[in-house]
Scaffold this active site. Structure first.
Site, PDB file in Angstrom:
ATOM      1  N   SER A  20       0.801  -1.138  -0.162  1.00  0.00           N
ATOM      2  CA  SER A  20       0.176  -0.035  -0.176  1.00  0.00           C
ATOM      3  C   SER A  20       0.807   1.296  -0.011  1.00  0.00           C
ATOM      4  CB  SER A  20      -0.839   0.044   1.237  1.00  0.00           C
ATOM      5  OG  SER A  20      -1.693  -0.986   1.362  1.00  0.00           O
ATOM      6  N   ILE A  21       0.361   2.404  -0.858  1.00  0.00           N
ATOM      7  CA  ILE A  21       1.035   3.458  -0.760  1.00  0.00           C
ATOM      8  C   ILE A  21       1.130   4.216   0.667  1.00  0.00           C
ATOM      9  CG2 ILE A  21       0.832   5.838  -1.620  1.00  0.00           C
ATOM     10  CD1 ILE A  21      -0.034   4.720  -4.232  1.00  0.00           C
ATOM     11  N   VAL A  66     -14.449   4.393   5.989  1.00  0.00           N
ATOM     12  CA  VAL A  66     -14.718   5.888   5.764  1.00  0.00           C
ATOM     13  C   VAL A  66     -15.862   6.502   5.126  1.00  0.00           C
ATOM     14  CG1 VAL A  66     -12.003   6.324   5.603  1.00  0.00           C
ATOM     15  CG2 VAL A  66     -13.437   6.257   3.676  1.00  0.00           C
ATOM     16  N   TYR A 157     -11.081   3.593 -16.109  1.00  0.00           N
ATOM     17  CA  TYR A 157     -10.914   4.327 -14.505  1.00  0.00           C
ATOM     18  C   TYR A 157     -12.134   4.736 -14.469  1.00  0.00           C
ATOM     19  CZ  TYR A 157      -8.530   6.357 -10.637  1.00  0.00           C
ATOM     20  OH  TYR A 157      -8.489   6.635  -9.425  1.00  0.00           O
ATOM     21  N   LYS A 164     -12.289  11.133  -8.481  1.00  0.00           N
ATOM     22  CA  LYS A 164     -10.874  11.860  -8.439  1.00  0.00           C
ATOM     23  C   LYS A 164     -10.876  13.191  -8.790  1.00  0.00           C
ATOM     24  CE  LYS A 164      -8.313   8.367  -6.756  1.00  0.00           C
ATOM     25  NZ  LYS A 164      -7.788   8.406  -5.090  1.00  0.00           N
ATOM     26  N   ILE A 193       1.105   2.151 -10.272  1.00  0.00           N
ATOM     27  CA  ILE A 193       1.963   1.271  -9.181  1.00  0.00           C
ATOM     28  C   ILE A 193       1.161   0.102  -8.867  1.00  0.00           C
ATOM     29  CG2 ILE A 193       2.916   1.268  -6.944  1.00  0.00           C
ATOM     30  CD1 ILE A 193       3.339   4.475  -6.932  1.00  0.00           C
ATOM     31  N   LYS A 194       1.806  -1.179  -8.957  1.00  0.00           N
ATOM     32  CA  LYS A 194       1.023  -2.177  -8.784  1.00  0.00           C
ATOM     33  C   LYS A 194       1.014  -2.623  -7.190  1.00  0.00           C
ATOM     34  CE  LYS A 194       1.259  -7.143  -9.925  1.00  0.00           C
ATOM     35  NZ  LYS A 194       2.327  -8.188  -9.446  1.00  0.00           N
ATOM     36  N   THR A 195      -0.378  -2.229  -6.824  1.00  0.00           N
ATOM     37  CA  THR A 195      -0.735  -2.379  -5.341  1.00  0.00           C
ATOM     38  C   THR A 195      -1.871  -3.398  -5.474  1.00  0.00           C
ATOM     39  OG1 THR A 195      -2.337  -0.524  -5.541  1.00  0.00           O
ATOM     40  CG2 THR A 195       0.092  -0.132  -4.725  1.00  0.00           C
ATOM     41  N   LEU A 196      -2.542  -3.527  -4.123  1.00  0.00           N
ATOM     42  CA  LEU A 196      -3.917  -4.398  -4.302  1.00  0.00           C
ATOM     43  C   LEU A 196      -5.039  -3.417  -5.070  1.00  0.00           C
ATOM     44  CD1 LEU A 196      -5.197  -6.560  -2.786  1.00  0.00           C
ATOM     45  CD2 LEU A 196      -5.867  -5.206  -1.175  1.00  0.00           C
ATOM     46  N   ALA A 197      -5.000  -2.324  -4.822  1.00  0.00           N
ATOM     47  CA  ALA A 197      -6.052  -1.321  -5.682  1.00  0.00           C
ATOM     48  C   ALA A 197      -5.868  -1.483  -7.247  1.00  0.00           C
ATOM     49  CB  ALA A 197      -6.176  -0.022  -5.272  1.00  0.00           C
TER      50      ALA A 197
HETATM   51  P1  NAD Z   1      -4.231  -0.060  -1.530  1.00  0.00           P
HETATM   52  O1  NAD Z   1      -5.274  -1.001  -2.043  1.00  0.00           O
HETATM   53  O2  NAD Z   1      -3.344  -0.469  -0.769  1.00  0.00           O
HETATM   54  O3  NAD Z   1      -5.225   1.100  -0.892  1.00  0.00           O
HETATM   55  C1  NAD Z   1      -6.449   1.323  -1.002  1.00  0.00           C
HETATM   56  C2  NAD Z   1      -7.118   1.338   0.408  1.00  0.00           C
HETATM   57  O4  NAD Z   1      -8.522   1.856   0.377  1.00  0.00           O
HETATM   58  C3  NAD Z   1      -7.057   0.020   0.694  1.00  0.00           C
HETATM   59  O5  NAD Z   1      -6.312   0.124   2.125  1.00  0.00           O
HETATM   60  C4  NAD Z   1      -8.499  -0.173   1.284  1.00  0.00           C
HETATM   61  O6  NAD Z   1      -8.708  -0.965   2.401  1.00  0.00           O
HETATM   62  C5  NAD Z   1      -9.047   1.162   1.381  1.00  0.00           C
HETATM   63  N1  NAD Z   1     -10.467   1.414   1.396  1.00  0.00           N
HETATM   64  C6  NAD Z   1     -11.427   1.252   0.439  1.00  0.00           C
HETATM   65  N2  NAD Z   1     -12.613   1.337   0.856  1.00  0.00           N
HETATM   66  C7  NAD Z   1     -12.537   1.879   2.066  1.00  0.00           C
HETATM   67  C8  NAD Z   1     -13.541   2.356   2.900  1.00  0.00           C
HETATM   68  N3  NAD Z   1     -14.787   2.314   2.686  1.00  0.00           N
HETATM   69  N4  NAD Z   1     -13.022   2.659   4.245  1.00  0.00           N
HETATM   70  C9  NAD Z   1     -11.660   2.740   4.311  1.00  0.00           C
HETATM   71  N5  NAD Z   1     -10.849   2.283   3.667  1.00  0.00           N
HETATM   72  C10 NAD Z   1     -11.069   1.824   2.414  1.00  0.00           C
HETATM   73  O7  NAD Z   1      -3.907   0.605  -3.147  1.00  0.00           O
HETATM   74  P2  NAD Z   1      -2.986   2.100  -3.340  1.00  0.00           P
HETATM   75  O8  NAD Z   1      -2.543   1.935  -4.747  1.00  0.00           O
HETATM   76  O9  NAD Z   1      -2.118   2.179  -2.136  1.00  0.00           O
HETATM   77  O10 NAD Z   1      -4.164   3.103  -3.186  1.00  0.00           O
HETATM   78  C11 NAD Z   1      -4.026   4.114  -2.127  1.00  0.00           C
HETATM   79  C12 NAD Z   1      -4.289   5.427  -2.688  1.00  0.00           C
HETATM   80  O11 NAD Z   1      -3.436   5.749  -3.985  1.00  0.00           O
HETATM   81  C13 NAD Z   1      -5.955   5.697  -3.575  1.00  0.00           C
HETATM   82  O12 NAD Z   1      -6.486   6.507  -3.443  1.00  0.00           O
HETATM   83  C14 NAD Z   1      -5.585   5.403  -5.005  1.00  0.00           C
HETATM   84  O13 NAD Z   1      -6.714   5.814  -5.642  1.00  0.00           O
HETATM   85  C15 NAD Z   1      -4.401   5.957  -5.029  1.00  0.00           C
HETATM   86  N6  NAD Z   1      -3.476   5.985  -6.255  1.00  0.00           N
HETATM   87  C16 NAD Z   1      -3.073   4.992  -6.787  1.00  0.00           C
HETATM   88  C17 NAD Z   1      -2.316   4.615  -7.731  1.00  0.00           C
HETATM   89  C18 NAD Z   1      -1.879   3.126  -8.101  1.00  0.00           C
HETATM   90  O14 NAD Z   1      -1.467   2.847  -9.305  1.00  0.00           O
HETATM   91  N7  NAD Z   1      -1.777   2.087  -7.513  1.00  0.00           N
HETATM   92  C19 NAD Z   1      -1.956   5.501  -8.568  1.00  0.00           C
HETATM   93  C20 NAD Z   1      -2.658   6.847  -8.163  1.00  0.00           C
HETATM   94  C21 NAD Z   1      -3.218   7.112  -6.943  1.00  0.00           C
HETATM   95  O1  0WE Z   2      -7.425   4.639  -7.981  1.00  0.00           O
HETATM   96  C1  0WE Z   2      -7.033   3.287  -8.566  1.00  0.00           C
HETATM   97  C2  0WE Z   2      -7.853   2.217  -8.401  1.00  0.00           C
HETATM   98  C3  0WE Z   2      -8.789   2.495  -7.270  1.00  0.00           C
HETATM   99  C4  0WE Z   2      -9.730   1.232  -6.999  1.00  0.00           C
HETATM  100  C5  0WE Z   2      -9.483  -0.283  -7.253  1.00  0.00           C
HETATM  101  C6  0WE Z   2     -10.264  -1.181  -7.245  1.00  0.00           C
HETATM  102  C7  0WE Z   2     -10.216  -2.375  -7.611  1.00  0.00           C
HETATM  103  C8  0WE Z   2     -10.961  -3.588  -6.678  1.00  0.00           C
HETATM  104  C9  0WE Z   2     -10.986   1.471  -6.591  1.00  0.00           C
HETATM  105  N1  0WE Z   2     -11.999   0.449  -6.551  1.00  0.00           N
HETATM  106  C10 0WE Z   2     -11.991  -0.766  -6.742  1.00  0.00           C
HETATM  107  N2  0WE Z   2     -12.447  -1.670  -6.662  1.00  0.00           N
HETATM  108  C11 0WE Z   2     -12.482  -3.066  -6.690  1.00  0.00           C
HETATM  109  O2  0WE Z   2     -13.280  -3.831  -6.720  1.00  0.00           O
HETATM  110  N3  0WE Z   2      -5.816   3.335  -9.101  1.00  0.00           N
HETATM  111  C12 0WE Z   2      -5.257   4.677  -9.557  1.00  0.00           C
HETATM  112  C13 0WE Z   2      -5.220   2.245  -9.719  1.00  0.00           C
HETATM  113  C14 0WE Z   2      -5.844   2.139 -11.224  1.00  0.00           C
HETATM  114  O3  0WE Z   2      -7.103   1.417 -11.192  1.00  0.00           O
HETATM  115  C15 0WE Z   2      -7.159   1.588 -12.715  1.00  0.00           C
HETATM  116  C16 0WE Z   2      -6.238   2.222 -13.309  1.00  0.00           C
HETATM  117  C17 0WE Z   2      -5.233   2.520 -12.301  1.00  0.00           C
HETATM  118  C18 0WE Z   2      -4.001   3.113 -12.521  1.00  0.00           C
HETATM  119  C19 0WE Z   2      -8.407   1.017 -13.395  1.00  0.00           C
HETATM  120  C20 0WE Z   2      -8.251   1.453 -14.909  1.00  0.00           C
HETATM  121  C21 0WE Z   2      -7.372   2.082 -15.359  1.00  0.00           C
HETATM  122  C22 0WE Z   2      -6.144   2.319 -14.762  1.00  0.00           C
END
Ligand code: NAD
Ligand code: 0WE
Length: 262
Positions: A20-21, A66, A157, A164, A193-197
């Site tokens: 996670s970030i 949240v 997206y 966003k 970035i390759k994270t859970l999201a």
């Molecule tokens: P992550 O999955 O590790 O983090 C996302 C978090 O959101 C998780 O901990 C999840 O439990 C939490 N979450 C979801 N629903 C929730 C709720 N109702 N209440 C509380 N928490 C909740 O993935 P990440 O990539 O670290 O994402 C963190 C932030 O960075 C997000 O806002 C994401 O949009 C943003 N972001 C991610 C990327 C990327 O490519 N990974 C790029 C730009 C921005």
């Molecule tokens: O903000 C995000 C992803 C946020 C996210 C991811 C999930 C996956 C699982 C929000 N909701 C969910 N719901 C789920 O059930 N990012 C910035 C990462 C991301 O997601 C994409 C991207 C990128 C980058 C989706 C489509 C295209 C690019």
């Protein structure tokens, strides 16, 4: 390295696992002298998050949805208790939309899907800011995470891009509201970035590789690079910066079209 956040108290939302970030930011903040409380979503993540929290000797590790006002109240009450009523920073690294809404067309988003994405991913920042304010009598810094899909269409997206965009506009209104109290509000727009999201997003690997081809630095970014920028925005080094969206994306967002080999 210096202690950029020495003596500060912070609360980080969005830790799901070691990728996670939010975790990278929490760990970096701790390394720079902050006391860092962490919050995670739901009992299912507890097993993952507790050991991480222990690594940084978090004085607080609490679940919080949240999207739930009572849960936010309880979380900030716990933070007030753990930190003797003084909070210096909050990190909002939370986003959620229904998976189906990230697969189809934005045009097909349901009213409920739109409301959910907006509530969890955008409104929650204001909900946190309001609760942090009374704990930030000496000023403070709020930081959120956003993505380029707020500015331009990124296929798939979808409703998250709309959420966003609302998050980024909201951060500016919050910065205006809380500025007179010495509370700054900023965002980092991270490259992919390759994270859970990002796991399970169809074609994400390909997106990562293309991002690295387009970006001026000819690579993608990682969590540690986002965390380093976060350290700046959370610290007094950024005391003159508020309402800003800082891109940490190896420059990808400045490109109008892919580079042409010459
Ligand atoms: P992550 O999955 O590790 O983090 C996302 C978090 O959101 C998780 O901990 C999840 O439990 C939490 N979450 C979801 N629903 C929730 C709720 N109702 N209440 C509380 N928490 C909740 O993935 P990440 O990539 O670290 O994402 C963190 C932030 O960075 C997000 O806002 C994401 O949009 C943003 N972001 C991610 C990327 C990327 O490519 N990974 C790029 C730009 C921005
Ligand atoms: O903000 C995000 C992803 C946020 C996210 C991811 C999930 C996956 C699982 C929000 N909701 C969910 N719901 C789920 O059930 N990012 C910035 C990462 C991301 O997601 C994409 C991207 C990128 C980058 C989706 C489509 C295209 C690019």
């Amino acid at each position: 390295m210096t202690d950029l956040l020495a003596g500060k108290n912070g609360l980080v939302f969005g830790v799901a696992n070691h990728r996670s970030i939010a975790w990278a930011i929490a760990e970096a903040a701790h390394r720079h002298g902050a006391r860092v409380g962490v919050s995670y979503f739901g009992a299912r993540l507890e097993r993952r998050v507790k050991p991480l929290a222990a690594q940084i000797e978090a004085p607080l590790c609490v679940p919080c949805d949240v999207g739930d006002d009572a849960a936010l109240d309880a979380c900030f009450a716990a933070a007030a208790e753990a930190f003797d009523g003084r909070l210096d920073f909050v990190v909002h690294a939370v986003a959620f939309a229904d998976r189906d809404d990230l697969l189809g067309r934005f045009a097909d988003t349901s009213r409920a899907g739109h409301a959910l994405a907006m509530d969890v991913s955008a409104y929650s920042l204001a909900a946190m800011a309001r609760r942090a304010e009374p704990l930030m009598a000496a000023g403070g810094s709020l930081l959120t995470l956003t993505y380029y899909g707020a500015e331009k269409v990124v296929p798939g997206y979808n409703v998250m891009g709309v959420a966003k965009a609302a998050l980024e506009a909201g951060l500016r209104y919050l910065a205006a509201d809380l500025g007179p109290a010495g509370i700054r509000v900023n965002a980092i727009s991270a490259g992919p970035i390759k994270t859970l999201a990002a796991a399970g997003i169809p074609g994400f690997r390909r997106m990562l590789s293309e991002a690295g081809d387009i970006a001026p630095l000819r690579r993608t970014v990682d969590q540690a690079e986002v965390a380093d920028a976060a350290l700046f925005l959370l610290s007094d080094m950024a005391r003159g910066v508020t309402g800003e969206v800082l891109h940490v994306d190896a420059g990808q967002n400045i490109m109008g079209c892919p580079p042409v080999p010459r």
